[in-house]
Design an enzyme around this catalytic site. Structure first.
Site, PDB file in Angstrom:
ATOM      1  N   SER A  97       0.973  -1.116   0.764  1.00  0.00           N
ATOM      2  CA  SER A  97      -0.290   0.069   0.010  1.00  0.00           C
ATOM      3  C   SER A  97       0.737   1.420  -0.126  1.00  0.00           C
ATOM      4  CB  SER A  97      -0.936   0.081   1.560  1.00  0.00           C
ATOM      5  OG  SER A  97      -1.570   1.093   1.433  1.00  0.00           O
ATOM      6  N   TYR A 118      -1.605  -0.615  10.974  1.00  0.00           N
ATOM      7  CA  TYR A 118      -2.202  -1.085   9.260  1.00  0.00           C
ATOM      8  C   TYR A 118      -0.143  -0.904   8.501  1.00  0.00           C
ATOM      9  CZ  TYR A 118      -4.034  -1.406   4.255  1.00  0.00           C
ATOM     10  OH  TYR A 118      -4.253  -1.608   2.627  1.00  0.00           O
TER      11      TYR A 118
HETATM   12  N1  NAD Z   1      -8.777  -0.576  -0.894  1.00  0.00           N
HETATM   13  C1  NAD Z   1      -7.986  -0.034  -0.719  1.00  0.00           C
HETATM   14  O1  NAD Z   1      -8.147   1.530  -1.018  1.00  0.00           O
HETATM   15  C2  NAD Z   1      -6.445  -0.152  -0.672  1.00  0.00           C
HETATM   16  C3  NAD Z   1      -4.971   0.067  -0.891  1.00  0.00           C
HETATM   17  C4  NAD Z   1      -4.357  -0.398  -0.561  1.00  0.00           C
HETATM   18  C5  NAD Z   1      -3.955  -1.787  -0.246  1.00  0.00           C
HETATM   19  N2  NAD Z   1      -4.682  -2.102  -0.420  1.00  0.00           N
HETATM   20  C6  NAD Z   1      -4.574  -3.549  -0.230  1.00  0.00           C
HETATM   21  O2  NAD Z   1      -5.018  -3.899  -1.172  1.00  0.00           O
HETATM   22  C7  NAD Z   1      -5.172  -5.557  -1.294  1.00  0.00           C
HETATM   23  C8  NAD Z   1      -6.914  -6.123  -1.402  1.00  0.00           C
HETATM   24  O3  NAD Z   1      -7.811  -5.221  -0.497  1.00  0.00           O
HETATM   25  P1  NAD Z   1      -8.964  -4.888  -0.937  1.00  0.00           P
HETATM   26  O4  NAD Z   1      -9.012  -3.823  -0.765  1.00  0.00           O
HETATM   27  O5  NAD Z   1      -9.391  -6.362  -1.605  1.00  0.00           O
HETATM   28  O6  NAD Z   1     -10.048  -5.482  -0.157  1.00  0.00           O
HETATM   29  P2  NAD Z   1     -11.109  -6.320   0.297  1.00  0.00           P
HETATM   30  O7  NAD Z   1     -11.411  -5.785   1.698  1.00  0.00           O
HETATM   31  O8  NAD Z   1     -12.667  -5.304  -0.844  1.00  0.00           O
HETATM   32  O9  NAD Z   1     -10.731  -7.653   0.017  1.00  0.00           O
HETATM   33  C9  NAD Z   1     -10.056  -8.303   0.491  1.00  0.00           C
HETATM   34  C10 NAD Z   1      -9.851 -10.038   0.459  1.00  0.00           C
HETATM   35  O10 NAD Z   1      -8.751 -10.455   1.408  1.00  0.00           O
HETATM   36  C11 NAD Z   1      -9.878 -12.021   2.259  1.00  0.00           C
HETATM   37  N3  NAD Z   1      -9.211 -12.174   3.582  1.00  0.00           N
HETATM   38  C12 NAD Z   1      -9.271 -11.348   4.395  1.00  0.00           C
HETATM   39  N4  NAD Z   1      -7.886 -11.702   5.506  1.00  0.00           N
HETATM   40  C13 NAD Z   1      -7.915 -13.175   5.156  1.00  0.00           C
HETATM   41  C14 NAD Z   1      -7.253 -14.077   5.654  1.00  0.00           C
HETATM   42  N5  NAD Z   1      -6.726 -14.133   7.025  1.00  0.00           N
HETATM   43  N6  NAD Z   1      -6.860 -14.910   4.697  1.00  0.00           N
HETATM   44  C15 NAD Z   1      -7.561 -15.154   3.450  1.00  0.00           C
HETATM   45  N7  NAD Z   1      -8.159 -14.412   2.482  1.00  0.00           N
HETATM   46  C16 NAD Z   1      -8.669 -13.212   3.622  1.00  0.00           C
HETATM   47  C17 NAD Z   1     -11.267 -11.627   1.968  1.00  0.00           C
HETATM   48  O11 NAD Z   1     -12.413 -12.388   2.860  1.00  0.00           O
HETATM   49  C18 NAD Z   1     -11.864 -11.297   1.408  1.00  0.00           C
HETATM   50  O12 NAD Z   1     -12.248 -11.203  -0.089  1.00  0.00           O
HETATM   51  C19 NAD Z   1      -5.533  -5.575   0.830  1.00  0.00           C
HETATM   52  O13 NAD Z   1      -4.103  -6.034   0.930  1.00  0.00           O
HETATM   53  C20 NAD Z   1      -5.493  -4.373   1.051  1.00  0.00           C
HETATM   54  O14 NAD Z   1      -5.266  -4.114   2.176  1.00  0.00           O
HETATM   55  C21 NAD Z   1      -6.107  -1.356  -0.318  1.00  0.00           C
END
Ligand code: NAD
Length: 274
Positions: free
Chosen positions: A152, A164
């Site tokens: 991130s 985080y």
């Molecule tokens: N959305 C944003 O703005 C953003 C920004 C920067 C980084 N990220 C990163 O991108 C990645 C995806 O984020 P997203 O926005 O798609 O999140 P999201 O919450 O929409 O989806 C996350 C997925 O991960 C699964 N998950 C959660 N804990 C888990 C575990 N212990 N084992 C296996 N699966 C698990 C959930 O069931 C879900 O399907 C994450 O690592 C997040 O930190 C997101």
């Protein structure tokens, strides 16, 4: 056409991907976008999640792709061993791993309890550690490959939520360490640093997101597919000399967000600002 010109033309038209790629957190959000994009390109997607990845797998198959669902809590090293053994048996190879699963707790320092700290670390940092240890030997036996760790921008700058931010900074460093370790096995490791992406991860944070977008020169959040394009590139043969790198995909937030907001707040838009 000369052979050199022909080879160039073939190169320009063909992007190659691994035959099998494991994506964590694939049931929803960005993970589902990565899985769909890979499935549409003929890659077998091993869709792993604590949630049910069945609907996504059926969707990929209905669109003509190939995919399998795997129950996986990324924080559980034994579960990783089971899933990789399943892939070795069912597919016989693994050329890519996308450590995408992650959780966010938007709590400031003093609101971050020990339990929150440990939970976030276990999923966001320990998860990719266990994943790379479990998957790398199969990737080596498959002739090498590419690992993409979804960090991130919070892993590149100071972010108010310590669990985080520290977990994502940890993943940035873990990726660079792994890139050095696994180079001898023909495995590249890079980290991707999304800015604000429209997924359920941002649910309940409308005011935070609206305020944050004012610091984004692109003027909007990203679509998950825009992050998937970068993941595809890093998994493909178009990035064969790229390893240990941080790829920031944030609409200019980290590089230009500060002055973008200062100029907007002072209603100064360019020219001679004195
Ligand atoms: N959305 C944003 O703005 C953003 C920004 C920067 C980084 N990220 C990163 O991108 C990645 C995806 O984020 P997203 O926005 O798609 O999140 P999201 O919450 O929409 O989806 C996350 C997925 O991960 C699964 N998950 C959660 N804990 C888990 C575990 N212990 N084992 C296996 N699966 C698990 C959930 O069931 C879900 O399907 C994450 O690592 C997040 O930190 C997101």
């Amino acid at each position: 056409m000369s052979e050199a010109v022909h080879a160039a033309a073939v190169h320009a038209d063909t992007v190659r991907y691994p035959g099998t790629v494991l994506v964590t957190g694939a049931a929803g959000g960005m993970g589902a976008a990565h899985a769909r994009a890979l499935g549409a390109r003929g890659v077998h997607v091993c869709a792993a999640d604590v949630a049910d990845a069945g609907p996504l797998v059926r969707e990929i198959r209905a669109a003509g792709g190939s995919a399998s669902a795997h129950e996986l809590d990324v924080a559980d090293a034994a579960a990783w061993a089971r899933v990789v053994a399943e892939i070795r048996t069912e597919r016989g190879e693994l050329g890519g791993l996308v450590n995408n699963a992650g959780i966010s707790r938007r709590l400031d320092f003093m609101a971050t309890t020990e339990d929150v700290w440990e939970t976030v670390m276990r999923v966001n940092l320990h998860g990719p550690f266990h994943g790379m240890r479990a998957a790398a030997p199969l990737m080596r036996d498959s002739g090498g490959g590419s690992i993409v760790n979804i960090s991130s921008i919070s892993g590149q700058i100071g972010y108010f939520s310590p669990a985080y931010s520290a977990s994502k900074w940890g993943l940035t460093g873990l990726s660079k360490s792994a890139a050095g370790n696994f180079a001898a096995w023909g495995i590249r490791v890079n980290s991707v640093h999304p800015g604000l992406v429209g997924t359920t991860l941002l649910d309940g944070a409308d005011a935070f997101v609206a305020a944050a977008v004012r610091s984004v020169p692109a003027g909007r959040t990203a679509r998950p597919e825009e992050i998937a394009d970068t993941v595809l590139f890093l998994l493909s043969d178009r990035s064969t000399y790229l390893t240990g790198a941080e790829v920031t995909v944030d609409g200019g937030l980290v590089s230009n967000g500060l002055y973008h907001r200062i100029l907007a707040d002072t209603e100064q838009t360019g020219g001679d600002l004195g």
